[in-house]
Write an enzyme that holds these catalytic residues in place. Structure first.
Site, mmCIF file in Angstrom:
data_model
loop_
_atom_site.group_PDB
_atom_site.id
_atom_site.type_symbol
_atom_site.label_atom_id
_atom_site.label_comp_id
_atom_site.label_asym_id
_atom_site.label_seq_id
_atom_site.Cartn_x
_atom_site.Cartn_y
_atom_site.Cartn_z
ATOM 1 N N LYS A 263 0.845 -1.194 0.000
ATOM 2 C CA LYS A 263 0.000 0.000 0.000
ATOM 3 C C LYS A 263 0.885 1.250 0.000
ATOM 4 O O LYS A 263 2.013 1.207 0.495
ATOM 5 C CB LYS A 263 -0.862 0.022 1.270
ATOM 6 C CG LYS A 263 -2.018 -0.953 1.277
ATOM 7 C CD LYS A 263 -2.840 -0.791 2.542
ATOM 8 C CE LYS A 263 -4.004 -1.782 2.571
ATOM 9 N NZ LYS A 263 -4.996 -1.547 1.512
ATOM 10 N N ARG A 337 -10.419 -11.368 1.964
ATOM 11 C CA ARG A 337 -11.269 -12.428 1.414
ATOM 12 C C ARG A 337 -10.579 -13.776 1.495
ATOM 13 O O ARG A 337 -11.238 -14.809 1.554
ATOM 14 C CB ARG A 337 -11.675 -12.062 -0.026
ATOM 15 C CG ARG A 337 -10.516 -11.911 -0.957
ATOM 16 C CD ARG A 337 -10.878 -11.143 -2.228
ATOM 17 N NE ARG A 337 -10.937 -9.692 -2.011
ATOM 18 C CZ ARG A 337 -11.251 -8.814 -2.959
ATOM 19 N NH1 ARG A 337 -11.535 -9.230 -4.189
ATOM 20 N NH2 ARG A 337 -11.283 -7.536 -2.689
HETATM 21 N N1 BES Z 1 -8.243 -3.611 4.376
HETATM 22 C C1 BES Z 1 -8.357 -3.249 3.019
HETATM 23 C C2 BES Z 1 -9.642 -2.489 2.715
HETATM 24 C C3 BES Z 1 -9.695 -1.071 3.175
HETATM 25 C C4 BES Z 1 -9.003 -0.085 2.508
HETATM 26 C C5 BES Z 1 -10.500 -0.716 4.223
HETATM 27 C C6 BES Z 1 -9.094 1.232 2.909
HETATM 28 C C7 BES Z 1 -10.596 0.606 4.623
HETATM 29 C C8 BES Z 1 -9.894 1.579 3.968
HETATM 30 C C9 BES Z 1 -8.344 -4.491 2.127
HETATM 31 O O1 BES Z 1 -7.571 -5.535 2.578
HETATM 32 C C10 BES Z 1 -7.797 -4.066 0.807
HETATM 33 O O2 BES Z 1 -6.660 -3.702 0.771
HETATM 34 N N2 BES Z 1 -8.618 -4.112 -0.225
HETATM 35 C C11 BES Z 1 -8.207 -3.715 -1.521
HETATM 36 C C12 BES Z 1 -8.754 -4.700 -2.508
HETATM 37 C C13 BES Z 1 -8.228 -4.509 -3.898
HETATM 38 C C14 BES Z 1 -6.782 -4.887 -3.938
HETATM 39 C C15 BES Z 1 -9.024 -5.352 -4.834
HETATM 40 C C16 BES Z 1 -8.778 -2.311 -1.764
HETATM 41 O O3 BES Z 1 -9.909 -2.046 -1.378
HETATM 42 O O4 BES Z 1 -8.051 -1.494 -2.315
HETATM 43 MN MN MN Z 2 -5.559 -5.351 1.929
#
Ligand code: BES
Ligand code: MN
Ligand code: ZN
Length: 495
Positions: A263, A337
């Site tokens: 990230k 997931r």
């Molecule tokens: N924990 C995150 C989701 C999230 C992001 C919650 C920002 C709250 C604020 C999750 O694990 C994630 O990183 N999801 C990705 C999925 C994507 C790679 C398909 C996302 O939402 O960017």
């Molecule tokens: Mn994630």
């Protein structure tokens, strides 16, 4: 914090032994009441010193004829739950500096929803996080009396529920707020174990157990971290042993760096909240232990860290889940997931009457619904309606999003049975479609709490959502609906 419901006239409230009073002043005034408090507010209204809008307040210090040192009158509109909640929060701002240990909230109408809102609102407003501060300023407020014109058994029960909800919500906040180095998978497991007691069993599995079971997706995410994973199983038994349970699954990523699909740095600290689903499940069990409703509930928490490293999974890796389905991990940041799918498969062994997972799953859900409503997905109409209604009643609302099979097209893979990401379009939906592959025919719902589990900015902190929604749903299922809607409340063991 203790809550007590007490029948009291406004004249009696003036004589109450309490450090502070909050008078919830409805537009119509507290009909037929007298005494120094009412006289003071009526005069202030006439003089134009108490604004007309919900939340406007006036503070008085050492009012003649009033025992409490400080009194705040606050507007609560027509006295509906939402306005009462806002009014209490606003009035508390006037008292915060004085930091009273005891407080009496004087309500003009004895309405269950309003009483619950008052309890939850004063708890939220006075909450303080302390765990990792060297000079913590803990909450001073210890005791809150709810003064109402008449205290019936329905109202008493509503206050008990609200107090238990606060208890559960604060446990959820505590764990979600703790930084990742103070809330590791092993710490979550310990927190779960601390909840064990009569009617509440806790079992904790480690990496070896999980490997033996074949939870390849959970193992894949945990590989990149030095922190050992935990898979936590909580069992609350409030009904007959053979009665099918509701199974709750909470995402317990104690920190989400994204893994090799790292990230960006900005606000990455907030990924300590990525175990908010797990924290909510712990909170629900804490409240169940207190309320002891007649229902069986199982809680499952897959807990691990998502880290980059030499052992971490790489984009393109294919893993085999507990269900036997193979998964192509195209993006290691779609880890929630992966850990959830193995927990959902594991849940099948309990033959659930309903299966509900709670997860900070997608940024896309934040884009879709913001920070007001959680995303709800369900393969079952009755379950969806029950959760929507529970959310409204508990002032912890959610909004249903679709599960059309066409959305699953995005998850097709040439190298595995399914890919772990679709594209950017409808990201919250494709995540839910991924999960749906693992629930079989069980009535299932997925709550995406990415936008509602915490607040960013200067008020950064966990909200404890969706503990109120889940508890409300479970109590309804246990047949303990509010008397208003369903006749007299049934207690455990009563026909
Ligand atoms: N924990 C995150 C989701 C999230 C992001 C919650 C920002 C709250 C604020 C999750 O694990 C994630 O990183 N999801 C990705 C999925 C994507 C790679 C398909 C996302 O939402 O960017
Ligand atoms: Mn994630
Ligand atoms: Zn995550």
């Amino acid at each position: 914090m203790d809550f007590e419901l007490r029948p009291m006239t406004w004249a009696e409230a003036a004589a109450a032994e309490t450090e502070a009073l909050i008078l919830l002043w409805p537009d119509a005034g507290p009909a037929g009441q007298g005494g120094p408090l009412v006289a003071w507010v009526e005069q202030a209204v006439r003089d134009g010193d108490l604004g007309a809008e919900v939340g406007h307040w006036l503070l008085a210090h050492r009012l003649p004829g009033v025992q409490a040192r400080r009194v705040v009158a606050v507007r609560c509109g027509e006295g509906h739950a939402a306005s009462v909640g806002r009014a209490v929060a606003s009035a508390w701002a006037a008292l915060q500096q004085a930091a009273p240990r005891t407080l009496t909230l004087v309500l003009a109408q004895a309405d269950e929803a309003a009483a619950s809102a008052a309890v939850q609102s004063i708890a939220a407003a006075s909450y303080r996080y302390t765990t990792t501060l060297s000079k913590p300023k803990p909450r001073v407020l210890q005791r809150v009396v709810l003064a109402v014109p008449q205290a019936g058994s329905g109202l008493q029960r509503a206050v008990e529920w609200a107090a238990a909800t606060v208890h559960g919500q604060e446990l959820a906040k505590e764990w979600a707020n703790r930084p990742a180095n103070h809330a590791r998978p092993v710490d979550l497991a310990e927190a779960a174990q601390a909840l064990a007691g009569p009617g509440l069993q806790v079992e904790v599995l480690g990496p070896k157990d999980v490997e033996r079971l074949g939870m390849g997706a959970l193992l894949a995410v945990a590989r990149g971290s030095r922190e050992p994973l935990r898979f936590i199983v909580l069992r609350y038994q409030g009904a007959a042993k053979r009665a099918a349970p509701v199974v709750l699954v909470g995402k317990g990523i104690t920190f989400d760096t994204g893994g090799i699909s790292l990230k960006p740095a900005a606000e990455m600290d907030e990924m300590k909240f990525d175990m908010s689903g797990a924290a909510a499940v712990l909170g629900v069990f804490a409240a169940l232990a207190q309320l002891r409703p007649a229902i069986n509930v199982v809680g499952l928490i897959p807990a691990c860290e998502n880290m980059p490293g030499g052992a971490a999974i790489k984009p393109g890796d294919v893993v085999t889940s507990l269900s036997g389905q193979t998964i192509e991990i195209l993006n290691t940041d779609a880890e929630g997931r992966l850990i959830l799918c193995d927990a959902l498969t594991y849940a099948q062994r309990f033959k659930p009457r309903a299966l509900i997972d709670v997860a900070t799953l997608t940024g896309a859900c934040v884009i879709a619904l913001g920070h007001v409503r959680s995303g709800l997905f369900a393969n079952d109409e009755a379950l969806a309606q029950a959760l929507l209604a529970a959310g409204e009643a508990a002032q912890d609302p959610c909004w249903r999003l679709p599960l059309d099979d066409d959305y699953a097209e995005a998850l097709k893979s040439r190298f595995a049975d399914v890919a772990n990401v679709g594209g950017r379009p409808a990201g919250a939906v494709t995540a839910a479609k991924f999960l749906q592959r693992f629930v079989g025919q069980v009535p299932w719902a997925h709550l995406d709490i990415a936008g509602t589990a915490w607040k960013s900015g200067k008020d950064k902190g966990a909200t404890g959502r969706p503990v109120p929604l889940l508890l409300r749903y479970l109590l309804e299922q246990a047949g303990e609906a509010e008397p208003e809607q369903r006749g007299r409340p049934r207690r455990k063991g009563q026909a």
